[in-house]
Scaffold this motif. Structure first.
Motif, PDB file in Angstrom:
ATOM      1  N   TYR A   1       0.909  -1.010  -8.414  1.00  0.00           N
ATOM      2  CA  TYR A   1       2.094  -0.154  -8.386  1.00  0.00           C
ATOM      3  C   TYR A   1       3.043  -0.596  -7.278  1.00  0.00           C
ATOM      4  N   GLY A   2       2.474  -0.919  -6.119  1.00  0.00           N
ATOM      5  CA  GLY A   2       3.307  -1.373  -5.010  1.00  0.00           C
ATOM      6  C   GLY A   2       4.070  -2.636  -5.339  1.00  0.00           C
TER       7      GLY A   2
ATOM      8  N   LEU B   1       0.809  -1.220   0.000  1.00  0.00           N
ATOM      9  CA  LEU B   1       0.000   0.000   0.000  1.00  0.00           C
ATOM     10  C   LEU B   1       0.840   1.267   0.000  1.00  0.00           C
ATOM     11  N   ILE B   2       1.933   1.264   0.736  1.00  0.00           N
ATOM     12  CA  ILE B   2       2.636   2.527   0.984  1.00  0.00           C
ATOM     13  C   ILE B   2       3.636   2.896  -0.109  1.00  0.00           C
ATOM     14  N   GLN B   3       3.812   2.048  -1.125  1.00  0.00           N
ATOM     15  CA  GLN B   3       4.795   2.363  -2.163  1.00  0.00           C
ATOM     16  C   GLN B   3       4.426   3.618  -2.951  1.00  0.00           C
ATOM     17  N   ILE B   4       3.153   3.983  -2.995  1.00  0.00           N
ATOM     18  CA  ILE B   4       2.753   5.182  -3.739  1.00  0.00           C
ATOM     19  C   ILE B   4       3.261   6.460  -3.086  1.00  0.00           C
TER      20      ILE B   4
ATOM     21  N   LEU C   1      -7.759   0.704  -5.126  1.00  0.00           N
ATOM     22  CA  LEU C   1      -6.927  -0.275  -4.410  1.00  0.00           C
ATOM     23  C   LEU C   1      -6.146  -1.152  -5.379  1.00  0.00           C
ATOM     24  N   ALA C   2      -6.765  -1.515  -6.500  1.00  0.00           N
ATOM     25  CA  ALA C   2      -6.074  -2.355  -7.487  1.00  0.00           C
ATOM     26  C   ALA C   2      -4.881  -1.614  -8.083  1.00  0.00           C
ATOM     27  N   LEU C   3      -5.067  -0.366  -8.440  1.00  0.00           N
ATOM     28  CA  LEU C   3      -3.958   0.425  -8.993  1.00  0.00           C
ATOM     29  C   LEU C   3      -2.849   0.602  -7.960  1.00  0.00           C
TER      30      LEU C   3
END
Length: 582
Positions: free
Chosen positions: A224-225, A164-167, A218-220
């Motif tokens: 990305y994560g 989750l936090i990679q964005i 959430l999917a995007l």
């Protein structure tokens, strides 16, 4: 949870308080991170209600106390007092600082509601978008106002979820807070729509749109994560091995001279012992890091290196009866003693050059320095880089001071305020960024709560050294002994995790009483030490190969949100609407 036409003061207070209590459970020590996605739902009716029921008393004080925004503020003060209760533990007088910062931070919920209502009722934005815009605007502003306080952001509830936090490398921690608020707003809209099932077709469409929006966001985010977790952010061909040393020395005041001397001796023994254990654990160790305020020798005087330069006396009663010549002699003796102490300590840490094949270990340690080369003789909270021979290579002076811990607001104008707290006369703020280069790897130090302020750390990491190389590693030296093992230590660590992802740099934390940690550029904690335990963490770091979007472009997302919020507020004053004010 239907959209209310009006909200009573009791309902306003209840929604504000219950939402805050649920959000508190998403943080340590309870750490129910999923609650962060639901708690803001309870604040959505505050944005959508047609009006608030407030006191109509002719008396000004009763009108203020009976105002719905006052009730929101009081409820949010309770939330912050719970969140930051660790601030009060070091001394009975720190309760006043705890109360003051709680009273200040409490204003952010009514501000969020007011601006959110402007977006809903004036710009006609959906509550989902209005809440997200208003929330990240004030999270961002909180990092600047009154020197900045960015702990316990909504995004910090999710640091255990690496996908989750990679964005955060795109828009800082605010982009995660934005996601959470968008999801919470959509869930609220689904609940409201479901309560109006009589209009089956319209309700079904609304629910499907919001459910699809949640799944898409959430999917995007997770996709990305997943991609970012597979990347490499450091070149390990140039590698430095670092020992992060942790002692367990709780901050205490009002000690007798004998108790203080014994505590200082215990501190010195603890850090030397753990340093030797770290050196024995890894023979390739190039750097030891001792936390903020843990260097045992001092005071450290800084003077102009020119022999005949002026040395200014501190404006303290202890020096009032000392003439300039005697004081100059005193400074020379202290500096000579310090040189010998530094040399002896570094020789000891390097195994006295005979016990180990590695006798080239540097030391970065936190201590106060007194600058006697300027008239005001400022005292700085500093990090000193010592060479293996014990000479001072460089000094970083802390720029971002902690309110009520290192300075008191208006303390320079009213010096007697410093007599009310046991922190001494207050510290000065440094004015520069410094890079420590060791074996080709550039370390950028920060001290204590500086690591909690995203834009400050970003500015530090953007600075280049004399060779034009940006920082490769963030290094946080902190004395969290003020908080006696409370959840403040966990919240501080979460800030450091977020900085690692935002900058795509390793983040090394050397913390007295914990939590010392090696954090990778993806936010993964490779190793950490337990709270209130002597120990060490060994980390291997290399040179950086990637600058994140956030590092290059900064808080563009938050600036856009703040601009929209500003437009909404201006629109609200063009024709004052009772829907917003009441």
């Amino acid at each position: 949870m239907s959209r209310p036409s009006q909200l009573s003061r009791r309902m306003t207070f209840g929604l504000s308080l219950f939402g805050g209590c649920l959000l508190w459970t998403a943080f340590p020590p309870i750490n129910w991170s999923f609650m962060a996605w639901f708690a803001p739902m309870l604040w959505m009716p505050l944005l959508t209600a047609d009006r608030f029921v407030s006191s109509k008393s002719p008396k000004r004080l009763k009108r203020i106390l009976g105002n719905s925004y006052t009730h929101m503020w009081l409820a949010h003060v309770v939330y912050w007092m719970l969140m930051l209760q660790g601030l009060r533990l070091a001394h009975w007088t720190t309760h006043f600082g705890w109360l003051a910062i709680g009273l200040y931070l409490g204003i952010y919920l009514p501000c969020f509601v007011f601006v959110g209502r402007c977006c809903v009722h004036r710009l006609r934005l959906p509550v989902t978008l209005a809440a997200a815009i208003s929330w990240i605007t004030f999270e961002w502003l909180r990092g600047y106002i009154i020197s900045g306080f960015s702990m316990a952001c909504l995004s910090h509830t999710q640091t255990d979820h690496l996908l989750l936090i990679q964005i955060a490398d795109l828009g800082g921690n605010q982009i995660i807070s934005l996601l959470i608020m968008l999801v919470a707003g959509s869930l609220y809209s689904i609940v409201v729509a479901a309560q109006n099932w009589s209009n089956h077709t319209s309700v079904k469409k609304t629910i499907l749109v919001h459910a699809a929006s949640i799944l898409l966001m959430l999917a995007l985010t997770l996709t990305y994560g997943y991609q970012q977790l597979g990347r490499t952010y450091s070149d390990m061909s140039k590698q430095t091995t670092v020992g992060l040393i942790q002692g367990s020395i709780d901050t205490q005041f009002e000690l007798t001279p004998e108790q203080y001397s014994e505590e200082n001796k215990r501190q010195q023994q603890s850090y030397i012992q753990q340093s030797n254990l770290a050196r024995q654990a890894n023979e390739n160790l190039s750097l030891l890091v001792w936390p903020e305020s843990m260097y045992p020798f001092g005071p450290t005087y800084v003077t102009n290196p020119q022999p005949e330069s002026t040395i200014y006396k501190p404006r303290h009663q202890n020096y009032a009866d000392i003439d300039d010549a005697t004081f100059r002699q005193h400074v020379a003796i202290v500096q000579d003693n310090l040189r010998r102490s530094n040399q002896n300590l570094l020789s000891l840490l390097n195994g006295n050059s005979t016990e180990s094949s590695n006798n080239s270990i540097h030391l970065i340690a936190g201590t106060d320095i007194h600058d006697l080369s300027v008239v005001d003789t400022p005292t700085y909270n500093s990090a000193i880089l010592f060479s293996p021979k014990g000479t001072v290579r460089d000094i970083y002076r802390k720029r971002h001071l902690v309110m009520f811990g290192e300075y008191i607001p208006l303390g320079n104008q009213f010096p007697w305020l410093y007599d009310l707290l046991p922190i001494g006369p207050g510290l000065a703020a440094g004015d520069g960024v410094l890079n420590f280069e060791i074996e080709g790897v550039v370390f950028v130090p920060n001290i204590c709560f500086e690591s909690t302020v995203p834009h400050l750390v970003r500015n530090m990491m953007q600075q280049s050294n004399t060779q034009g190389q940006r920082g490769d590693v963030m290094l946080n030296l902190t004395n969290d002994g003020w908080f006696w093992g409370s959840a403040m230590l966990d919240i501080h660590l979460r800030c450091n995790v977020m900085r690692a992802v935002e900058m795509r740099r390793p983040n090394l934390v050397a913390a007295n009483t914990g939590i010392s940690a090696w954090i990778t550029p993806t936010g993964k904690i490779v190793q950490q030490e337990a709270k209130r335990k002597d120990g060490f963490v060994i980390a291997q770091v290399g040179t950086a190969t990637y600058d994140s979007v956030y590092m290059r472009f900064g808080d563009i997302l938050s600036i856009v949100a703040a601009t929209l919020a500003g437009v909404a507020v201006l629109r609200s004053f063009e024709s004052v609407s009772p829907n917003i004010k009441n």
